[in-house]
Design an enzyme around this catalytic site. Structure first.
Site, PDB file in Angstrom:
ATOM      1  N   ARG A   1      -9.594  -5.085  -8.066  1.00  0.00           N
ATOM      2  CA  ARG A   1      -9.387  -6.386  -7.438  1.00  0.00           C
ATOM      3  C   ARG A   1     -10.545  -7.338  -7.760  1.00  0.00           C
ATOM      4  O   ARG A   1     -10.337  -8.510  -8.087  1.00  0.00           O
ATOM      5  CB  ARG A   1      -9.231  -6.208  -5.931  1.00  0.00           C
ATOM      6  CG  ARG A   1      -8.016  -5.383  -5.550  1.00  0.00           C
ATOM      7  CD  ARG A   1      -8.076  -4.922  -4.099  1.00  0.00           C
ATOM      8  NE  ARG A   1      -8.051  -6.063  -3.171  1.00  0.00           N
ATOM      9  CZ  ARG A   1      -8.293  -5.946  -1.866  1.00  0.00           C
ATOM     10  NH1 ARG A   1      -8.583  -4.764  -1.344  1.00  0.00           N
ATOM     11  NH2 ARG A   1      -8.244  -7.004  -1.086  1.00  0.00           N
TER      12      ARG A   1
ATOM     13  N   LEU B   1      -7.179   5.062  -1.633  1.00  0.00           N
ATOM     14  CA  LEU B   1      -6.531   3.839  -2.074  1.00  0.00           C
ATOM     15  C   LEU B   1      -6.564   2.858  -0.907  1.00  0.00           C
ATOM     16  O   LEU B   1      -6.476   3.271   0.251  1.00  0.00           O
ATOM     17  CB  LEU B   1      -5.071   4.095  -2.473  1.00  0.00           C
ATOM     18  CG  LEU B   1      -4.817   5.016  -3.675  1.00  0.00           C
ATOM     19  CD1 LEU B   1      -3.319   5.227  -3.859  1.00  0.00           C
ATOM     20  CD2 LEU B   1      -5.435   4.457  -4.954  1.00  0.00           C
ATOM     21  N   ASP B   2      -6.683   1.570  -1.215  1.00  0.00           N
ATOM     22  CA  ASP B   2      -6.643   0.561  -0.160  1.00  0.00           C
ATOM     23  C   ASP B   2      -5.330   0.657   0.602  1.00  0.00           C
ATOM     24  O   ASP B   2      -4.323   1.139   0.079  1.00  0.00           O
ATOM     25  CB  ASP B   2      -6.770  -0.844  -0.757  1.00  0.00           C
ATOM     26  CG  ASP B   2      -8.131  -1.105  -1.372  1.00  0.00           C
ATOM     27  OD1 ASP B   2      -9.077  -0.386  -1.021  1.00  0.00           O
ATOM     28  OD2 ASP B   2      -8.234  -2.021  -2.202  1.00  0.00           O
ATOM     29  N   LYS B   3      -5.343   0.154   1.813  1.00  0.00           N
ATOM     30  CA  LYS B   3      -4.160   0.207   2.686  1.00  0.00           C
ATOM     31  C   LYS B   3      -2.905  -0.295   1.981  1.00  0.00           C
ATOM     32  O   LYS B   3      -1.835   0.320   2.084  1.00  0.00           O
ATOM     33  CB  LYS B   3      -4.412  -0.630   3.944  1.00  0.00           C
ATOM     34  CG  LYS B   3      -3.229  -0.734   4.881  1.00  0.00           C
ATOM     35  CD  LYS B   3      -3.523  -1.674   6.041  1.00  0.00           C
ATOM     36  CE  LYS B   3      -2.290  -1.895   6.899  1.00  0.00           C
ATOM     37  NZ  LYS B   3      -2.538  -2.876   7.993  1.00  0.00           N
TER      38      LYS B   3
ATOM     39  N   THR C   1      -2.418  -0.715  -1.341  1.00  0.00           N
ATOM     40  CA  THR C   1      -2.216  -0.202  -2.694  1.00  0.00           C
ATOM     41  C   THR C   1      -1.314   1.021  -2.628  1.00  0.00           C
ATOM     42  O   THR C   1      -1.497   1.887  -1.776  1.00  0.00           O
ATOM     43  CB  THR C   1      -3.563   0.158  -3.356  1.00  0.00           C
ATOM     44  OG1 THR C   1      -4.375  -1.009  -3.440  1.00  0.00           O
ATOM     45  CG2 THR C   1      -3.350   0.717  -4.749  1.00  0.00           C
TER      46      THR C   1
END
Length: 315
Positions: free
Chosen positions: A241, A140-142, A144
């Site tokens: 996104r 997961l993105d930082k 998220t």
């Protein structure tokens, strides 16, 4: 400490002409092919007692031996960090990743990552890739938040990676987006790849790339924004996104894909409350690597997301 593992296998006649690394990957499915290639490269594989290269073509009938050394301590150090666990058993752990937490140590993030936290929290790691470290199945993105599954040993990692690759995993997100989508429900299906100019970004507007599929449903409409539920049918980097931004509805606070979007009123207030992209990995369902039974996990909305919703609702 996990003990070293010595394995032997007699190549059958029908293996004639097959590469050594390919055959060993089929013979020992609990190890990834890259892991087996690393073991061969390190001199831990022998054919009829002699060292061999990964590309060796088998004749059939050879005695193949493979030494799997005991895992060594991982380079990242264990750190006692806040970590919410949604599910844990002998095979895996599912965590509720917090906003701002990077998954892997790397440039600029040598500590304070999810891996550092897991090394402290999980006491029965059996090793992945020859190291006593957790097996990160997906990322997961930082910024998220939400469900992220981690394997405790190599065979669980292989099974979970296969489930993700074959789309046997259901991934549902919640997102706050700018504007109100025209359709209450839509399927966004594009080719996908790196942006031709901005190489840190991705785009669905490419002529060649991998397929990417996102399905969203509007759950709640506000003045200037909407809460959408998103099913991620493929797992490309930044996919939600990008697809939402390129459909005209970037995430609130997404500085990379929604930088040009001006917010007013409650939307601006909600962004002040959030301070990070409004994306939450809400639900995850996948076949358990040992039992095959589908495991369902759900991560509650984090406080900042809930607070942003209250602002948008006028409460």
């Amino acid at each position: 400490m996990v003990a070293p593992d010595a394995r032997e296998h007699r190549a059958p006649p029908e293996a004639r002409g097959e590469r050594l690394d390919q055959f060993l990957a089929r013979a020992f499915p609990d190890l990834t092919r890259s892991r087996i290639q690393g073991l061969i490269e390190a001199g831990h594989a022998r054919v009829d007692g002699r060292p061999a290269k990964a590309a060796l073509r088998l004749r059939g009938g050879e005695l193949l031996s493979l030494q799997v050394p005991a895992p060594v301590p991982a380079v990242p150090v264990a750190e006692e960090l806040p970590l919410a666990v949604l599910h844990e058993d002998r095979e895996l752990v599912v965590v509720d990743k917090a906003a701002g937490m990077v998954v892997h140590p790397g440039a600029g993030h040598a500590s304070g990552t999810l891996v550092n936290a897991l090394l402290h929290r999980v006491k029965d790691l059996a090793g992945v890739g020859g190291e006593l470290r957790p097996g990160i199945v997906h990322r997961l993105d930082k910024d998220t938040t939400g469900c992220l599954v981690v394997a405790k040993h190599e065979s669980a990692l292989v099974a979970l990676q296969k489930a993700f690759k074959t789309r046997a995993v259901e991934k549902t997100y919640l997102a706050l987006v700018h504007g109100m989508p025209k359709a209450a429900e839509a399927r966004l299906e594009t080719l996908y790849g790196r942006h031709p100019v901005h190489r840190q970004r991705f785009t669905g507007k490419v002529k060649e790339g991998k397929p990417a599929i996102t399905v969203y449903r509007v759950r709640e409409a506000f003045e200037g924004a909407a809460l959408v539920e998103v099913d991620l049918l493929t797992g490309r980097t930044h996919q939600i996104r990008v697809h939402l931004a390129e459909s005209g509805h970037p995430l609130l606070c997404d500085t990379m894909y929604g930088a040009g979007r001006q917010a007013k009123g409650r939307v601006a207030e909600a962004q002040e409350v959030l301070g990070r992209q409004a994306l939450h990995a809400w639900k995850l369902a996948f076949p358990h690597p040992r039992t095959g039974k589908v495991l369902h996990v759900e991560a509650p909305l984090p406080p900042d997301f809930t607070a942003a919703l209250k602002v948008l609702r006028g409460r």
